[in-house]
Scaffold this motif. Structure first.
Motif, PDB file in Angstrom:
ATOM      1  N   UNK A  94       0.826  -1.196   0.000  1.00 47.29           N
ATOM      2  CA  UNK A  94       0.000   0.000   0.000  1.00 47.29           C
ATOM      3  C   UNK A  94       0.864   1.251   0.000  1.00 47.29           C
ATOM      4  N   UNK A  95       0.537   2.228  -0.863  1.00 50.93           N
ATOM      5  CA  UNK A  95       1.270   3.486  -0.948  1.00 50.93           C
ATOM      6  C   UNK A  95       0.292   4.647  -0.854  1.00 50.93           C
ATOM      7  N   UNK A 117      -3.959  10.512  -2.327  1.00 49.78           N
ATOM      8  CA  UNK A 117      -4.070   9.456  -3.316  1.00 49.78           C
ATOM      9  C   UNK A 117      -3.379   8.188  -2.817  1.00 49.78           C
ATOM     10  N   UNK A 118      -4.020   7.040  -3.031  1.00 48.55           N
ATOM     11  CA  UNK A 118      -3.425   5.772  -2.590  1.00 48.55           C
ATOM     12  C   UNK A 118      -3.425   4.741  -3.709  1.00 48.55           C
ATOM     13  N   UNK A 119      -2.414   3.878  -3.670  1.00 46.79           N
ATOM     14  CA  UNK A 119      -2.291   2.733  -4.573  1.00 46.79           C
ATOM     15  C   UNK A 119      -2.186   1.481  -3.707  1.00 46.79           C
ATOM     16  N   UNK A 135      -7.241   4.747  -5.136  1.00 46.57           N
ATOM     17  CA  UNK A 135      -8.298   5.433  -4.400  1.00 46.57           C
ATOM     18  C   UNK A 135      -7.750   6.494  -3.472  1.00 46.57           C
ATOM     19  N   UNK A 136      -8.292   6.540  -2.272  1.00 44.56           N
ATOM     20  CA  UNK A 136      -7.891   7.537  -1.269  1.00 44.56           C
ATOM     21  C   UNK A 136      -7.445   6.823   0.001  1.00 44.56           C
ATOM     22  N   UNK A 162      -8.442   2.962   0.773  1.00 46.50           N
ATOM     23  CA  UNK A 162      -9.780   2.703   0.243  1.00 46.50           C
ATOM     24  C   UNK A 162      -9.722   2.815  -1.275  1.00 46.50           C
ATOM     25  N   UNK A 163      -9.861   1.703  -1.985  1.00 52.35           N
ATOM     26  CA  UNK A 163      -9.726   1.678  -3.446  1.00 52.35           C
ATOM     27  C   UNK A 163     -11.091   1.744  -4.113  1.00 52.35           C
TER      28      UNK A 163
END
Length: 201
Positions: A94-95, A117-119, A135-136, A162-163
């Motif tokens: 997770x990033x 922003x998340x990956x 997602x976030x 949260x994707x």
């Protein structure tokens, strides 16, 4: 075909993300006052395969002091975990990258927060499935330092990914991965090179 297009798009977005990250770091370094680092052990849950997660997390924030009680900047959080499932082993990554905030509660304690922003990527080692999500995310940690200089402290916190846009060859829909963590943290003036040896050795 859909999988190939999504993976190519994901790879393109990750490259753009890396370029954007470096550009923002360079711009913020002009105003930065100090840096925040944390390394921690994590425990959480993934909704993709409904499994417990155990792993390791790191946090980095580049911050500019607004006053004696508040600092603003950018931050990133990375988690690498093993997923605990019966007769199966899976891993996730997770990033998170986005704005960061540091609130000084006392000379010895502070809250560090970031969101953006998340990956998220999850894969079974037997190659039976791969899940990729965008997602976030958020990260919140409480830090208690051994002295007023905040050279070394303990941190406890929570992270969530949260994707909303994702690909998985066995599962579609949004996913949530969260973890709590405990570890070590340090807060050092920006540009002081010797802190790297101090923190890791």
């Amino acid at each position: 075909m859909f999988a190939f297009i999504f993976i190519e798009t994901y790879s393109f977005l990750m490259k753009k993300f890396a370029i954007l990250f470096l550009m923002v770091i360079s711009a913020c370094s002009l105003y930065a006052h100090h840096e925040y680092y944390a390394a921690s052990a994590t425990y959480g849950h993934s909704s993709v395969c409904d499994a417990t997660t155990l792993g390791f997390g790191t946090t980095y924030q580049l911050l500019a002091s607004l006053d004696q009680d508040l600092a603003l900047g950018i931050g990133t959080k990375a988690d690498i975990d093993l997923l605990i499932m019966k007769n199966k082993i899976a891993t996730n990554l997770g990033l998170l990258f986005g704005p960061a905030l540091e609130i000084y509660l006392s000379p010895y304690s502070a809250l560090n927060l970031s969101a953006g922003l998340s990956f998220y990527e999850e894969s079974l080692l037997a190659k039976k499935y791969t899940y990729v999500g965008i997602g976030a995310g958020f990260d919140i940690s409480y830090n208690y330092y051994s002295n007023g200089n905040r050279d070394l402290g303990l941190c406890v916190g929570i992270t969530g990914f949260n994707s909303f846009v994702n690909y998985a060859n066995t599962n579609f829909g949004k996913s949530v991965d969260w973890s709590v963590y405990f570890g070590l943290s340090t807060n050092v003036p920006f540009g002081r090179k010797e802190h790297i040896d101090y923190f890791y050795y």
